[in-house]
Design a protein around this motif. Structure first.
Motif, PDB file in Angstrom:
ATOM      1  N   HIS A   1      -3.773   6.934  -3.381  1.00 10.94           N
ATOM      2  CA  HIS A   1      -3.742   5.656  -2.675  1.00 10.94           C
ATOM      3  C   HIS A   1      -3.584   4.562  -3.723  1.00 10.94           C
ATOM      4  O   HIS A   1      -4.292   4.562  -4.737  1.00 10.94           O
ATOM      5  CB  HIS A   1      -5.040   5.417  -1.913  1.00 10.94           C
ATOM      6  CG  HIS A   1      -5.402   6.482  -0.934  1.00 10.94           C
ATOM      7  ND1 HIS A   1      -5.051   6.424   0.396  1.00 10.94           N
ATOM      8  CD2 HIS A   1      -6.086   7.650  -1.104  1.00 10.94           C
ATOM      9  CE1 HIS A   1      -5.511   7.500   1.018  1.00 10.94           C
ATOM     10  NE2 HIS A   1      -6.144   8.262   0.130  1.00 10.94           N
TER      11      HIS A   1
ATOM     12  N   TYR B   1       0.851  -1.198   0.000  1.00 10.01           N
ATOM     13  CA  TYR B   1       0.000   0.000   0.000  1.00 10.01           C
ATOM     14  C   TYR B   1       0.878   1.236   0.000  1.00 10.01           C
ATOM     15  O   TYR B   1       1.879   1.293   0.715  1.00 10.01           O
ATOM     16  CB  TYR B   1      -0.911   0.009   1.222  1.00 10.01           C
ATOM     17  CG  TYR B   1      -1.582   1.348   1.460  1.00 10.01           C
ATOM     18  CD1 TYR B   1      -2.637   1.780   0.648  1.00 10.01           C
ATOM     19  CD2 TYR B   1      -1.144   2.191   2.479  1.00 10.01           C
ATOM     20  CE1 TYR B   1      -3.243   3.010   0.857  1.00 10.01           C
ATOM     21  CE2 TYR B   1      -1.749   3.423   2.699  1.00 10.01           C
ATOM     22  CZ  TYR B   1      -2.796   3.833   1.887  1.00 10.01           C
ATOM     23  OH  TYR B   1      -3.381   5.059   2.088  1.00 10.01           O
TER      24      TYR B   1
ATOM     25  N   TYR C   1       0.715   5.696  -0.050  1.00  6.10           N
ATOM     26  CA  TYR C   1      -0.073   6.935   0.073  1.00  6.10           C
ATOM     27  C   TYR C   1       0.846   8.139  -0.023  1.00  6.10           C
ATOM     28  O   TYR C   1       1.968   8.134   0.487  1.00  6.10           O
ATOM     29  CB  TYR C   1      -0.811   6.988   1.412  1.00  6.10           C
ATOM     30  CG  TYR C   1      -1.312   8.383   1.737  1.00  6.10           C
ATOM     31  CD1 TYR C   1      -2.484   8.870   1.156  1.00  6.10           C
ATOM     32  CD2 TYR C   1      -0.585   9.224   2.585  1.00  6.10           C
ATOM     33  CE1 TYR C   1      -2.927  10.162   1.431  1.00  6.10           C
ATOM     34  CE2 TYR C   1      -1.029  10.512   2.865  1.00  6.10           C
ATOM     35  CZ  TYR C   1      -2.199  10.980   2.282  1.00  6.10           C
ATOM     36  OH  TYR C   1      -2.619  12.254   2.546  1.00  6.10           O
TER      37      TYR C   1
ATOM     38  N   TRP D   1      -2.686   0.154  -4.259  1.00  7.07           N
ATOM     39  CA  TRP D   1      -2.489  -1.180  -3.680  1.00  7.07           C
ATOM     40  C   TRP D   1      -1.947  -2.083  -4.776  1.00  7.07           C
ATOM     41  O   TRP D   1      -2.597  -2.271  -5.822  1.00  7.07           O
ATOM     42  CB  TRP D   1      -3.803  -1.748  -3.159  1.00  7.07           C
ATOM     43  CG  TRP D   1      -4.410  -1.000  -2.020  1.00  7.07           C
ATOM     44  CD1 TRP D   1      -4.304  -1.283  -0.690  1.00  7.07           C
ATOM     45  CD2 TRP D   1      -5.264   0.158  -2.104  1.00  7.07           C
ATOM     46  NE1 TRP D   1      -5.022  -0.391   0.060  1.00  7.07           N
ATOM     47  CE2 TRP D   1      -5.616   0.510  -0.783  1.00  7.07           C
ATOM     48  CE3 TRP D   1      -5.750   0.928  -3.172  1.00  7.07           C
ATOM     49  CZ2 TRP D   1      -6.438   1.592  -0.499  1.00  7.07           C
ATOM     50  CZ3 TRP D   1      -6.564   2.018  -2.897  1.00  7.07           C
ATOM     51  CH2 TRP D   1      -6.903   2.334  -1.574  1.00  7.07           C
TER      52      TRP D   1
END
Length: 380
Positions: free
Chosen positions: A86, A56, A58, A88
């Protein structure tokens, strides 16, 4: 001096799993990791081993730069562009042999962009994008047998990037249609989930033990995107006639390099400190370099910590930018030549980003953690 194998292998797996090279949170640089998912993962997989993972990331980009000079007035005047990103990355790697490995990465993104200039310069509004990004496939090969070279090794890899991400994501833009009405347009290049081109990557990674619990690591990749433009309109020519050469989106190359030191704090915990340099070049290595792009590069200090127990690992890295650069693009130079006036566009960068990685290994063969400490683990 004899190397503590269990500590060293924990440090390797804990450190390398999470080290996907991602962009430092710059509007100039879209999210990307190499074909093996977590590209700087050690990939020391025994034959038949699987490793599944999720990474992940950010960041918030908002500081504007032209060249290496910041434009602090953009923030003070509330005219800055703000991106929240964001992402993933879901990855699966497999040991074809003790030295040859393959992997797939399936990335997803959720992006938000806030600006004034894209909405008539009178009101601040937001645009969004989400969904599947560009899937990557790859293979890699350790040049030396990991069983006999636990103290150090070098791997080379090749990968393929597929144009699976939406490169024409749209949203509503305000005050830009007929008589100032809202209009649906493609979102900015920086938050498009895909870039619209087939690409391929070349990567490398290495590690070398220095002492019982300390080693140096490094690696990098280059993404070759031969396609020049993807045909998606930017609408930048509506901002000024001199931006006509930026009316469609480019499909740019991307690169990243990392180097640093890792240290085992205990049987389960390890820490790392390194540097990373990453960005989008002004011109591509293959194919044309026309269309709109924001070239840029970031130099960051990259501290990290990881935990590993048995086949499970979790890692956290927080790269902090120390130098940000938005160089003159091909279209900037074209405009400068045509108008006789200096031209260098800007880009917004983040102060830091957060990388969190989780992995689990499913053993099908012999892994490095199973190698006996007596097996060629002496330092010269």
């Amino acid at each position: 001096m004899k190397l503590n194998c269990s500590l060293f292998s924990a440090l390797l797996f804990g450190l390398f799993f999470q080290q996907t090279i991602n962009a430092q949170g710059c509007v100039a640089i879209r999210h990307f990791s190499c074909s093996m998912g977590n590209e700087l993962e050690s990939n020391l997989l025994g034959k038949g081993d699987f490793q599944v993972g999720m990474n992940y990331r950010y960041f918030k980009s908002f500081r504007h730069f032209k060249g290496t000079e910041e434009e602090p007035d953009r923030v003070s005047n509330n005219t800055e562009v703000i991106n929240y990103s964001h992402s993933w990355d879901f990855s699966l790697n497999y040991g074809l042999t003790d030295r040859l490995y393959a992997g797939i990465t399936i990335p997803t993104v959720l992006n938000e962009r806030s600006s004034l200039y894209e909405h008539g310069r009178e009101e601040r509004h937001k645009t969004f994008s989400r969904g599947l990004a560009d899937i990557r496939l790859g293979v890699g090969y350790w040049l030396f047998d990991p069983v006999d070279h636990v103290n150090g090794n070098l791997a080379l890899g090749l990968g393929l990037k597929l144009p699976t991400g939406n490169y024409n994501a749209t949203d509503v833009f305000y005050n830009v249609g007929p008589e100032g009405s809202p209009q649906v347009r493609p979102v900015d290049q920086s938050i498009q989930p895909g870039d619209g081109g087939f690409g391929f990557t070349a990567d490398f990674q290495f590690y070398q033990a220095i002492s019982t619990n300390l080693f140096v690591y490094g690696g990098g990749f280059y993404l070759f995107n031969p396609k020049e433009t993807n045909g998606i309109r930017t609408f930048r020519e509506t901002l000024s006639p001199i931006l006509e050469n930026e009316s469609v989106m480019s499909v740019p190359d991307q690169f990243a390099l990392r180097i640093g030191l890792g240290y085992s704090l205990s049987q389960n915990f390890s820490a790392s400190l390194g540097a990373r340099f990453e960005g989008v070049p002004v011109e591509d290595v293959l194919g044309g370099s026309g269309g709109f792009r924001r070239p840029g590069n970031v130099l960051s200090i990259d501290p990290g910590i990881s935990y590993m127990k048995n086949n499970f690992s979790i890692n956290l890295n927080v790269p902090v930018a120390v130098r940000r650069n938005r160089p003159q693009s091909v279209t900037d130079l074209e405009t400068q030549i045509a108008t006789g006036e200096p031209r260098n566009g800007d880009a917004a960068f983040a102060d830091y980003l957060i990388n969190l990685g989780i992995s689990y290994r499913i053993g099908g063969g012999k892994s490095i953690s199973e190698i006996e400490p007596e097996s060629n683990l002496q330092f010269d």
